[in-house]
Write a protein that holds these residues in place. Structure first.
Motif, PDB file in Angstrom:
ATOM      1  N   TYR A  24       0.828  -1.214   0.000  1.00 23.95           N
ATOM      2  CA  TYR A  24       0.000   0.000   0.000  1.00 23.95           C
ATOM      3  C   TYR A  24       0.858   1.258   0.000  1.00 23.95           C
ATOM      4  CZ  TYR A  24      -3.156  -3.754   0.899  1.00 23.95           C
ATOM      5  OH  TYR A  24      -3.822  -4.946   0.766  1.00 23.95           O
ATOM      6  N   SER A  25       1.813   1.333   0.908  1.00 29.09           N
ATOM      7  CA  SER A  25       2.662   2.541   0.962  1.00 29.09           C
ATOM      8  C   SER A  25       3.886   2.415   0.062  1.00 29.09           C
ATOM      9  CB  SER A  25       3.138   2.786   2.397  1.00 29.09           C
ATOM     10  OG  SER A  25       4.138   1.847   2.765  1.00 29.09           O
ATOM     11  N   HIS A  26       4.258   1.180  -0.283  1.00 30.12           N
ATOM     12  CA  HIS A  26       5.520   0.918  -1.003  1.00 30.12           C
ATOM     13  C   HIS A  26       6.714   1.471  -0.240  1.00 30.12           C
ATOM     14  CE1 HIS A  26       3.068  -0.470  -4.299  1.00 30.12           C
ATOM     15  NE2 HIS A  26       2.414   0.679  -4.260  1.00 30.12           N
ATOM     16  N   PHE A  27       6.550   1.597   1.069  1.00 28.57           N
ATOM     17  CA  PHE A  27       7.628   2.120   1.914  1.00 28.57           C
ATOM     18  C   PHE A  27       8.104   0.981   2.807  1.00 28.57           C
ATOM     19  CE2 PHE A  27       9.451   4.552   5.442  1.00 28.57           C
ATOM     20  CZ  PHE A  27      10.139   5.544   4.756  1.00 28.57           C
ATOM     21  N   HIS A  28       9.283   0.470   2.483  1.00 29.34           N
ATOM     22  CA  HIS A  28       9.795  -0.706   3.194  1.00 29.34           C
ATOM     23  C   HIS A  28      10.694  -0.281   4.360  1.00 29.34           C
ATOM     24  CE1 HIS A  28       8.302  -3.415   0.051  1.00 29.34           C
ATOM     25  NE2 HIS A  28       8.539  -2.373  -0.739  1.00 29.34           N
ATOM     26  N   VAL A  29      10.476  -0.947   5.490  1.00 30.50           N
ATOM     27  CA  VAL A  29      11.229  -0.596   6.699  1.00 30.50           C
ATOM     28  C   VAL A  29      11.756  -1.881   7.343  1.00 30.50           C
ATOM     29  CG1 VAL A  29      11.144   0.635   8.924  1.00 30.50           C
ATOM     30  CG2 VAL A  29       9.608   1.339   7.078  1.00 30.50           C
ATOM     31  N   GLY A  30      12.985  -1.814   7.829  1.00 32.00           N
ATOM     32  CA  GLY A  30      13.577  -2.939   8.557  1.00 32.00           C
ATOM     33  C   GLY A  30      14.141  -2.444   9.875  1.00 32.00           C
ATOM     34  N   CYS A  44      10.251  -6.376  10.296  1.00 28.75           N
ATOM     35  CA  CYS A  44       9.978  -5.526   9.132  1.00 28.75           C
ATOM     36  C   CYS A  44       8.544  -5.013   9.264  1.00 28.75           C
ATOM     37  CB  CYS A  44      10.149  -6.321   7.838  1.00 28.75           C
ATOM     38  SG  CYS A  44       9.045  -7.737   7.711  1.00 28.75           S
ATOM     39  N   ASN A  45       8.201  -3.999   8.474  1.00 27.77           N
ATOM     40  CA  ASN A  45       6.810  -3.534   8.518  1.00 27.77           C
ATOM     41  C   ASN A  45       5.929  -4.498   7.737  1.00 27.77           C
ATOM     42  OD1 ASN A  45       8.070  -2.539   6.133  1.00 27.77           O
ATOM     43  ND2 ASN A  45       6.558  -0.944   5.894  1.00 27.77           N
ATOM     44  N   ILE A  46       4.725  -4.705   8.251  1.00 22.54           N
ATOM     45  CA  ILE A  46       3.749  -5.606   7.634  1.00 22.54           C
ATOM     46  C   ILE A  46       2.431  -4.846   7.517  1.00 22.54           C
ATOM     47  CG2 ILE A  46       2.540  -7.811   7.789  1.00 22.54           C
ATOM     48  CD1 ILE A  46       4.811  -8.817   9.605  1.00 22.54           C
ATOM     49  N   GLU A  47       2.069  -4.545   6.264  1.00 25.11           N
ATOM     50  CA  GLU A  47       0.840  -3.769   6.040  1.00 25.11           C
ATOM     51  C   GLU A  47      -0.355  -4.695   5.849  1.00 25.11           C
ATOM     52  OE1 GLU A  47       1.757  -0.953   2.901  1.00 25.11           O
ATOM     53  OE2 GLU A  47       3.058   0.174   4.279  1.00 25.11           O
ATOM     54  N   ASN A  48      -1.545  -4.081   5.816  1.00 23.62           N
ATOM     55  CA  ASN A  48      -2.774  -4.852   5.676  1.00 23.62           C
ATOM     56  C   ASN A  48      -3.806  -3.993   4.956  1.00 23.62           C
ATOM     57  OD1 ASN A  48      -5.530  -6.006   6.930  1.00 23.62           O
ATOM     58  ND2 ASN A  48      -3.940  -7.547   7.066  1.00 23.62           N
ATOM     59  N   SER A  53      -4.376  -2.074  10.732  1.00 23.14           N
ATOM     60  CA  SER A  53      -3.731  -3.290  11.242  1.00 23.14           C
ATOM     61  C   SER A  53      -2.253  -3.343  10.910  1.00 23.14           C
ATOM     62  CB  SER A  53      -4.405  -4.532  10.651  1.00 23.14           C
ATOM     63  OG  SER A  53      -5.785  -4.500  10.910  1.00 23.14           O
ATOM     64  N   THR A  54      -1.775  -2.369  10.172  1.00 24.69           N
ATOM     65  CA  THR A  54      -0.356  -2.340   9.797  1.00 24.69           C
ATOM     66  C   THR A  54       0.537  -2.332  11.031  1.00 24.69           C
ATOM     67  OG1 THR A  54      -0.718  -1.262   7.678  1.00 24.69           O
ATOM     68  CG2 THR A  54       1.407  -0.843   8.740  1.00 24.69           C
ATOM     69  N   MET A  55       1.616  -3.120  10.952  1.00 17.31           N
ATOM     70  CA  MET A  55       2.586  -3.127  12.045  1.00 17.31           C
ATOM     71  C   MET A  55       3.909  -2.558  11.577  1.00 17.31           C
ATOM     72  SD  MET A  55       1.734  -4.089  15.058  1.00 17.31           S
ATOM     73  CE  MET A  55       3.291  -4.491  15.778  1.00 17.31           C
ATOM     74  N   CYS A  56       4.481  -1.699  12.393  1.00 16.52           N
ATOM     75  CA  CYS A  56       5.784  -1.107  12.090  1.00 16.52           C
ATOM     76  C   CYS A  56       6.894  -2.149  12.293  1.00 16.52           C
ATOM     77  CB  CYS A  56       6.065   0.060  13.016  1.00 16.52           C
ATOM     78  SG  CYS A  56       5.021   1.500  12.752  1.00 16.52           S
ATOM     79  N   ALA A  57       7.996  -1.913  11.604  1.00 15.57           N
ATOM     80  CA  ALA A  57       9.160  -2.798  11.721  1.00 15.57           C
ATOM     81  C   ALA A  57       9.674  -2.865  13.160  1.00 15.57           C
ATOM     82  CB  ALA A  57      10.268  -2.297  10.805  1.00 15.57           C
ATOM     83  N   GLU A  58       9.735  -1.707  13.801  1.00 16.00           N
ATOM     84  CA  GLU A  58      10.288  -1.666  15.160  1.00 16.00           C
ATOM     85  C   GLU A  58       9.424  -2.478  16.117  1.00 16.00           C
ATOM     86  OE1 GLU A  58       9.589   0.852  13.140  1.00 16.00           O
ATOM     87  OE2 GLU A  58      10.609   2.682  13.742  1.00 16.00           O
ATOM     88  N   ARG A  59       8.079  -2.305  16.009  1.00 14.74           N
ATOM     89  CA  ARG A  59       7.210  -3.040  16.928  1.00 14.74           C
ATOM     90  C   ARG A  59       7.276  -4.536  16.675  1.00 14.74           C
ATOM     91  NH1 ARG A  59       1.714  -0.300  16.744  1.00 14.74           N
ATOM     92  NH2 ARG A  59       2.726   0.888  15.077  1.00 14.74           N
ATOM     93  N   GLY A  86      15.559   5.399  10.069  1.00 16.61           N
ATOM     94  CA  GLY A  86      14.213   5.804  10.442  1.00 16.61           C
ATOM     95  C   GLY A  86      14.164   6.128  11.919  1.00 16.61           C
ATOM     96  N   SER A  87      13.502   7.223  12.241  1.00 20.15           N
ATOM     97  CA  SER A  87      13.282   7.560  13.638  1.00 20.15           C
ATOM     98  C   SER A  87      11.932   6.966  14.032  1.00 20.15           C
ATOM     99  CB  SER A  87      13.267   9.087  13.803  1.00 20.15           C
ATOM    100  OG  SER A  87      13.185   9.429  15.163  1.00 20.15           O
ATOM    101  N   PRO A  88      11.905   6.068  15.025  1.00 21.90           N
ATOM    102  CA  PRO A  88      10.663   5.357  15.353  1.00 21.90           C
ATOM    103  C   PRO A  88       9.472   6.299  15.555  1.00 21.90           C
ATOM    104  CG  PRO A  88      12.482   4.576  16.714  1.00 21.90           C
ATOM    105  CD  PRO A  88      13.004   5.733  15.943  1.00 21.90           C
ATOM    106  N   CYS A  89       8.323   5.888  15.050  1.00 19.74           N
ATOM    107  CA  CYS A  89       7.102   6.701  15.199  1.00 19.74           C
ATOM    108  C   CYS A  89       6.680   6.733  16.670  1.00 19.74           C
ATOM    109  CB  CYS A  89       5.982   6.151  14.317  1.00 19.74           C
ATOM    110  SG  CYS A  89       5.236   4.641  14.970  1.00 19.74           S
ATOM    111  N   GLY A  90       5.717   7.566  16.977  1.00 16.17           N
ATOM    112  CA  GLY A  90       5.265   7.741  18.359  1.00 16.17           C
ATOM    113  C   GLY A  90       4.798   6.445  19.006  1.00 16.17           C
ATOM    114  N   ALA A  91       4.051   5.637  18.235  1.00 13.58           N
ATOM    115  CA  ALA A  91       3.540   4.379  18.796  1.00 13.58           C
ATOM    116  C   ALA A  91       4.694   3.452  19.169  1.00 13.58           C
ATOM    117  CB  ALA A  91       2.604   3.704  17.791  1.00 13.58           C
ATOM    118  N   CYS A  92       5.701   3.391  18.318  1.00 12.62           N
ATOM    119  CA  CYS A  92       6.852   2.516  18.597  1.00 12.62           C
ATOM    120  C   CYS A  92       7.666   3.041  19.781  1.00 12.62           C
ATOM    121  CB  CYS A  92       7.730   2.381  17.352  1.00 12.62           C
ATOM    122  SG  CYS A  92       6.921   1.460  16.022  1.00 12.62           S
ATOM    123  N   ARG A  93       7.768   4.352  19.892  1.00 13.30           N
ATOM    124  CA  ARG A  93       8.475   4.938  21.041  1.00 13.30           C
ATOM    125  C   ARG A  93       7.778   4.550  22.344  1.00 13.30           C
ATOM    126  NH1 ARG A  93      10.016  11.024  18.691  1.00 13.30           N
ATOM    127  NH2 ARG A  93      10.762  10.211  16.707  1.00 13.30           N
TER     128      ARG A  93
END
Ligand code: THU
Length: 133
Positions: A24-30, A44-48, A53-59, A86-93
């Protein structure tokens, strides 16, 4: 921060880009983290199609650590497919703050060239769980 160790973590995070599911975003994160027991945990990030329901790579890396019985993060590296840190998003922080021992001291890579780091507490001084958990 130990430069050789950081290089290893950057390599592990980059390898996760191959597994990233981001149609969806075509933005890959590890992401790669070092736990207190000396083990690296990755994600890694897993979109849906249900976007929320998308999960960030950090989480995912943190969940990987937790599900392997560890509870203390020392360092975290996050990269995108352009090779940027990447600087972790607020949810991951918030997740890291709540789910790791000594979380305010977690070191997060800020600059891939200079290997400059920032402490998690500097990124989220007034976190939701502060005084609650
Ligand atoms: N993403 C992460 O993996 N980590 C972050 O800290 C923020 C964003 C992912 C979620 C989504 O799949 C994509 O990046 C675009 O936002």
């Amino acid at each position: 921060m130990d430069k050789k160790q950081i290089e290893e973590m950057i390599d592990l995070a980059i390898r996760q880009l191959d597994y990233s599911y981001a149609p969806y975003s075509h933005f890959h994160v590890g992401a790669a983290l070092l736990a207190k027991n000396g083990t690296y945990y990755t994600g890694c990030n897993i979109e849906n199609a249900a976007y929320g329901s998308t999960m960030c790579a950090e989480r995912n890396a943190i969940a990987n650590m937790i599900t392997n019985g560890e509870n203390e993060i020392i360092k975290l590296v996050c990269v995108d497919s352009k090779g940027n840190v990447g600087s972790p998003c607020g949810a991951c922080r918030e997740y890291m703050m709540q789910l790791s021992k000594n979380s305010k001291d977690i070191e997060i890579l800020k600059n891939i060239d200079t290997k400059e780091i920032v402490k998690l507490e500097e990124l989220i001084p007034d976190w939701w769980g502060k005084g609650r958990v």
